[in-house]
Design an enzyme around this catalytic site. Structure first.
Site: not given
Length: 457
Positions: A131, A154-155, A206, A228-229, A262, A361
């Site tokens: 994103n 690792k994208h 993610g 960071e979720l 997020c 979410e």
């Protein structure tokens, strides 16, 4: 195996990439580690110059990089330009401040000399989402490089072009070859990468589910992790707020990055006496956004990143409506030719506890409005979530707002009369199922260092 980048505007294949084999992955990690053995000995002045050169290249190539983002994940070109410039700013920020953040800290003890030193730990694995394909990477990479660490990325497979463009910028800086590599692999390869003994830590942005899996594996291996979720950020609209201005800020905060952030505004918790008026302003502000080709300069809202993500979002909307919510704007897949991933700006009202949009979410251009009886009720609703990334309060009573932000709202970042956003100078991260650890600011650069005590008798 082939990894494809697909244009969300029409479903066409932009480019195909050959997936790295297990042996190539191991070779890349080893190459980065060998580079680190030298890079770790460089001084702060050298690293600062390195970051400044990267920032310079980012600014020089911003049009090209914004175009890649627009093609691969549908980000409007204006937003892409701003994202690249923000990446340059975080490089400059750590180039200027990193040495001070990592300076030895003298501590008075009975020793003749004792102090705390901050030393690099090695190769950090970054697992990043689609994103914000540049910003997510650079908010890890800039402090990591300034601290003397190196990285492998690792994208998300859909933004492989962005990932390789970042690697090229680091290489083209001419400062230190091999300190950063992109692994062209699918998610199933993550386990073997974390297992690699030369990977010393991992950072992931993610979903909560992805974070749980990475945390479990990293914990078993005793490797440091920063997560960071997801988030379901509440925005509290109090009775004395400037409703028209607040609604415009809230619309922008909900629709940022086509609603796929997020820290996008997710739940608008409005005290009952101003709900009707605020809703009217919000509806007008969201409906006015220009939807179109992300490559067009006037586009404010592009497609979602993938058709399946759009379809999943639509099902969340339909299920919430079936549970009793009202849809007063959007709620439909636009009838556009081609295999597009567009979704209309949507507002759901009458959302209550137990409804899907209250509990989960919502990752797309959908606003949910929840009624609160008063301020205390608004705070209760805001904290009634398993997330805890960001929150915002809109009111003219700044003393009350600061008390709510500081003491009552459970989130990693709380903003007053402004949408939640990240800033290179401020720590960024969440609590509860929004993750742990911090990026950015002085806290971010200290996450992946050996905080070493030195004691001399």
């Amino acid at each position: 195996m082939i990894i494809s980048s697909i244009n969300p505007v029409n479903g066409s294949i932009i480019k195909e990439y050959k997936e790295d084999t297990t042996e190539i992955v191991k070779q890349k990690i080893d190459q980065v580690h060998q580079s680190w053995l030298i890079y770790r000995t460089t001084d702060f002045e050298y690293r600062a110059a390195f970051l400044k050169k990267i920032a310079e290249l980012l600014n020089e190539r911003k049009e090209e990089l914004a175009r890649i983002m627009a093609l691969e994940m549908g980000k409007p070109i204006k937003a892409g330009l701003a994202e690249v410039q923000k990446c340059a700013s975080v490089c400059d920020y750590y180039a200027i401040n990193g040495a001070d953040f990592l300076a030895d800290q003298l501590v008075e003890t009975v020793a003749s000399k004792s102090y705390v030193s901050f030393q690099p730990i090695g190769v950090v694995l970054a697992i990043m989402p689609w994103n914000f394909p540049f910003w997510q990477v650079f908010r890890f990479l800039a402090p990591a490089l300034m601290a003397g660490n190196c990285g492998v990325l690792k994208h998300s497979s859909g933004v492989t072009g962005c990932a390789l463009a970042i690697e090229k910028i680091v290489e083209d800086s001419g400062f230190h070859s091999g300190v950063f590599k992109t692994l062209v692999v699918r998610s199933k390869a993550i386990n073997q990468v974390i297992e690699h003994p030369l990977i010393k830590a991992v950072t992931l942005t993610g979903s909560t589910v992805a974070g749980q899996k990475v945390a479990e594996q990293a914990g078993r291996l005793i490797k440091k992790a920063v997560l960071e979720l997801g988030g379901s950020d509440p925005y509290l609209i109090l009775a004395d707020a400037n409703l028209e201005k607040s609604a415009q800020i809230c619309a922008d905060a909900r629709l940022i990055n086509n609603g796929q952030s997020c820290i996008a505004a997710k739940r608008f918790i409005v005290v009952k006496e101003v709900e009707e008026k605020f809703t009217s302003y919000l509806k007008a502000a969201m409906a006015a956004k220009i939807t179109g080709d992300p490559l067009a300069n006037d586009t404010e809202l592009g497609p979602m990143a993938r058709v399946e993500l759009r379809d999943e979002l639509h099902q969340q909307v339909l299920k919430t409506i079936a549970q009793g919510a009202n849809c007063i704007l959007g709620g439909e897949i636009p009838a556009t030719d081609g295999n597009h991933a567009y979704y209309q700006p949507t507002i759901l009202t009458g959302v209550k506890k137990g409804m899907l949009a209250y509990e989960e979410e919502i990752f797309g251009p959908v606003a949910t409005i929840i009624t609160a009886t008063d301020v205390a009720d608004a705070v209760r609703i805001a904290n009634d979530t398993h997330f805890g990334l960001g929150a915002a309060v809109f009111t003219q009573d700044l003393a009350l707002a600061e008390d709510l932000a500081r003491n009552q709202l459970d989130a990693g970042s709380c903003f007053v009369n402004e949408g939640v956003k990240s800033d290179p100078a401020l720590p960024f991260g969440g609590i509860n199922q929004s993750g742990y650890g911090r990026e950015l600011g002085s806290f971010g650069i200290h996450e992946f260092v050996n905080i070493k005590t030195v004691y001399i008798k």
